[in-house]
Design a protein around this motif. Structure first.
Motif, mmCIF file in Angstrom:
data_model
loop_
_atom_site.group_PDB
_atom_site.id
_atom_site.type_symbol
_atom_site.label_atom_id
_atom_site.label_comp_id
_atom_site.label_asym_id
_atom_site.label_seq_id
_atom_site.Cartn_x
_atom_site.Cartn_y
_atom_site.Cartn_z
ATOM 1 N N ASP A 14 0.701 -1.461 0.120
ATOM 2 C CA ASP A 14 -0.166 0.082 -0.136
ATOM 3 C C ASP A 14 0.984 1.104 0.000
ATOM 4 N N SER A 15 1.977 1.298 0.716
ATOM 5 C CA SER A 15 2.749 2.427 0.969
ATOM 6 C C SER A 15 3.618 2.680 -0.602
ATOM 7 N N TRP A 16 3.877 1.421 -1.113
ATOM 8 C CA TRP A 16 4.615 1.723 -2.409
ATOM 9 C C TRP A 16 3.608 2.281 -3.512
ATOM 10 N N ASN A 17 2.331 1.494 -3.652
ATOM 11 C CA ASN A 17 1.485 2.132 -4.491
ATOM 12 C C ASN A 17 1.148 3.484 -4.256
ATOM 13 N N THR A 18 0.940 3.928 -2.973
ATOM 14 C CA THR A 18 0.703 5.485 -2.723
ATOM 15 C C THR A 18 1.627 6.337 -3.077
ATOM 16 N N PHE A 19 2.854 5.895 -3.008
ATOM 17 C CA PHE A 19 4.280 6.719 -3.367
ATOM 18 C C PHE A 19 4.424 6.909 -4.946
ATOM 19 N N VAL A 20 3.846 5.690 -5.576
ATOM 20 C CA VAL A 20 3.820 5.645 -7.033
ATOM 21 C C VAL A 20 2.788 6.609 -7.540
ATOM 22 N N VAL A 21 1.555 6.756 -7.098
ATOM 23 C CA VAL A 21 0.499 7.440 -7.280
ATOM 24 C C VAL A 21 0.881 9.120 -7.005
ATOM 25 N N GLN A 22 1.092 9.143 -5.658
ATOM 26 C CA GLN A 22 1.121 10.618 -5.142
ATOM 27 C C GLN A 22 2.612 11.309 -5.074
ATOM 28 N N THR A 23 3.596 10.451 -5.189
ATOM 29 C CA THR A 23 4.928 11.235 -5.506
ATOM 30 C C THR A 23 5.570 10.863 -6.692
ATOM 31 N N LEU A 24 5.700 9.730 -7.241
ATOM 32 C CA LEU A 24 6.558 9.529 -8.170
ATOM 33 C C LEU A 24 5.883 10.491 -9.534
ATOM 34 N N ALA B 24 9.154 -3.295 -9.589
ATOM 35 C CA ALA B 24 9.625 -3.358 -11.085
ATOM 36 C C ALA B 24 8.738 -2.510 -11.866
ATOM 37 N N GLY B 25 9.448 -2.035 -12.999
ATOM 38 C CA GLY B 25 8.827 -1.141 -13.944
ATOM 39 C C GLY B 25 8.726 0.237 -13.779
ATOM 40 N N HIS B 26 9.210 0.717 -12.846
ATOM 41 C CA HIS B 26 8.949 2.374 -12.626
ATOM 42 C C HIS B 26 9.863 3.144 -12.675
ATOM 43 N N GLY B 27 11.125 2.518 -13.303
ATOM 44 C CA GLY B 27 12.351 3.327 -13.887
ATOM 45 C C GLY B 27 13.389 3.977 -12.466
ATOM 46 N N ILE B 28 13.249 3.552 -11.627
ATOM 47 C CA ILE B 28 13.881 4.003 -10.219
ATOM 48 C C ILE B 28 14.493 2.927 -9.678
ATOM 49 N N PRO B 29 15.608 3.046 -8.954
ATOM 50 C CA PRO B 29 16.380 1.929 -8.367
ATOM 51 C C PRO B 29 15.647 1.677 -7.054
ATOM 52 N N THR B 30 15.408 0.629 -6.586
ATOM 53 C CA THR B 30 14.855 0.350 -5.269
ATOM 54 C C THR B 30 15.793 -0.457 -4.371
ATOM 55 N N ARG B 31 15.610 -0.311 -3.066
ATOM 56 C CA ARG B 31 16.379 -1.510 -2.275
ATOM 57 C C ARG B 31 15.760 -1.438 -0.842
ATOM 58 N N TRP B 32 16.395 -2.375 0.030
ATOM 59 C CA TRP B 32 15.897 -2.550 1.273
ATOM 60 C C TRP B 32 16.987 -2.388 2.235
ATOM 61 N N MET B 33 16.943 -1.645 2.709
ATOM 62 C CA MET B 33 17.875 -1.134 4.080
ATOM 63 C C MET B 33 17.382 -1.790 5.401
ATOM 64 N N GLY B 34 18.201 -2.923 5.720
ATOM 65 C CA GLY B 34 17.979 -3.589 7.114
ATOM 66 C C GLY B 34 18.836 -3.082 8.180
ATOM 67 N N GLY B 35 18.560 -4.106 9.382
ATOM 68 C CA GLY B 35 19.020 -3.788 10.567
ATOM 69 C C GLY B 35 20.616 -3.617 10.685
ATOM 70 N N ARG B 36 21.402 -4.435 9.649
ATOM 71 C CA ARG B 36 22.823 -4.429 9.905
ATOM 72 C C ARG B 36 23.219 -2.777 9.484
ATOM 73 N N THR B 37 22.557 -2.376 8.562
ATOM 74 C CA THR B 37 23.043 -1.050 7.801
ATOM 75 C C THR B 37 22.513 0.123 8.805
ATOM 76 N N LEU B 38 21.498 -0.218 9.385
ATOM 77 C CA LEU B 38 21.051 0.711 10.257
ATOM 78 C C LEU B 38 21.757 0.940 11.384
ATOM 79 N N ASP B 39 22.331 -0.234 11.960
ATOM 80 C CA ASP B 39 23.293 -0.174 13.226
ATOM 81 C C ASP B 39 24.786 0.418 12.622
ATOM 82 N N GLY B 40 24.959 0.355 11.589
ATOM 83 C CA GLY B 40 26.132 0.863 11.135
ATOM 84 C C GLY B 40 25.894 2.496 10.910
#
Length: 167
Positions: free
Chosen positions: A29-39, A68-84
């Motif tokens: 839902d957050s992704w779809n809202t982002f696509v419609v309202q921000t992207l 996929a298919g929206h022309g921008i890079p996406t990633r997942w930042m997890g706990g190890r990166t947050l700790d760093g």
């Protein structure tokens, strides 16, 4: 985060364990809202899902399919990166988990005291030097304790009422 060529968007979720079906639906839902309202209306450079949970390979694959298919890079930042990041930014950790918010409130109270009366007989040059030193120190302290804003305190000529009211 704003950059000259667009925004890097972070969607932060507090999910600290593997995603349930309901949590996955809320991410969708957050992704779809982002696509419609921000992207569609802002220049976006990237989108990152941020969670304390370190994603599994199947969940990473799920995110790739979702975004996929929206022309921008996406990633997942997890706990190890947050700790760093937390280790590299102790002021941010102090702000949220220490007394950073209280310290900011004390500094703001001190700033409001800056307009108090000046003792009689102080030479103008000494007074100006004291005011400049106080404003520089206040700006430095505010920038140290508040990770969300950059403070720049200025001393301007003019009457106090007109400067405050923007006349």
């Amino acid at each position: 985060m704003e950059h000259p060529d667009g925004f890097d968007i972070c969607q932060v979720k507090r999910y600290s364990r593997p995603l349930t079906a309901g949590q996955a639906r809320r991410v969708e839902d957050s992704w779809n809202t982002f696509v419609v309202q921000t992207l569609t209306v802002q220049p976006v450079r990237s989108w990152t899902l941020v969670t304390p949970w370190e994603p599994s390979n199947p969940r990473l694959d799920w995110l790739v399919k979702l975004t996929a298919g929206h022309g921008i890079p996406t990633r997942w930042m997890g706990g190890r990166t947050l700790d760093g990041l937390a280790a590299d930014n102790p002021a941010l950790v102090e702000y949220f988990f220490g007394d950073g918010g209280q310290r900011l409130a004390r500094l703001m109270a001190e700033a409001l005291q800056g307009g108090r009366e000046v003792p009689a007989g102080v030479p103008a040059e000494d007074l100006l030097d004291a005011v400049i030193a106080r404003q520089r120190g206040l700006a430095a302290a505010l920038n140290e304790v508040d990770p969300f804003y950059r403070y720049d305190v200025q001393v301007r000529p003019g009457r106090g009422g007109s400067a405050i009211l923007g006349r």
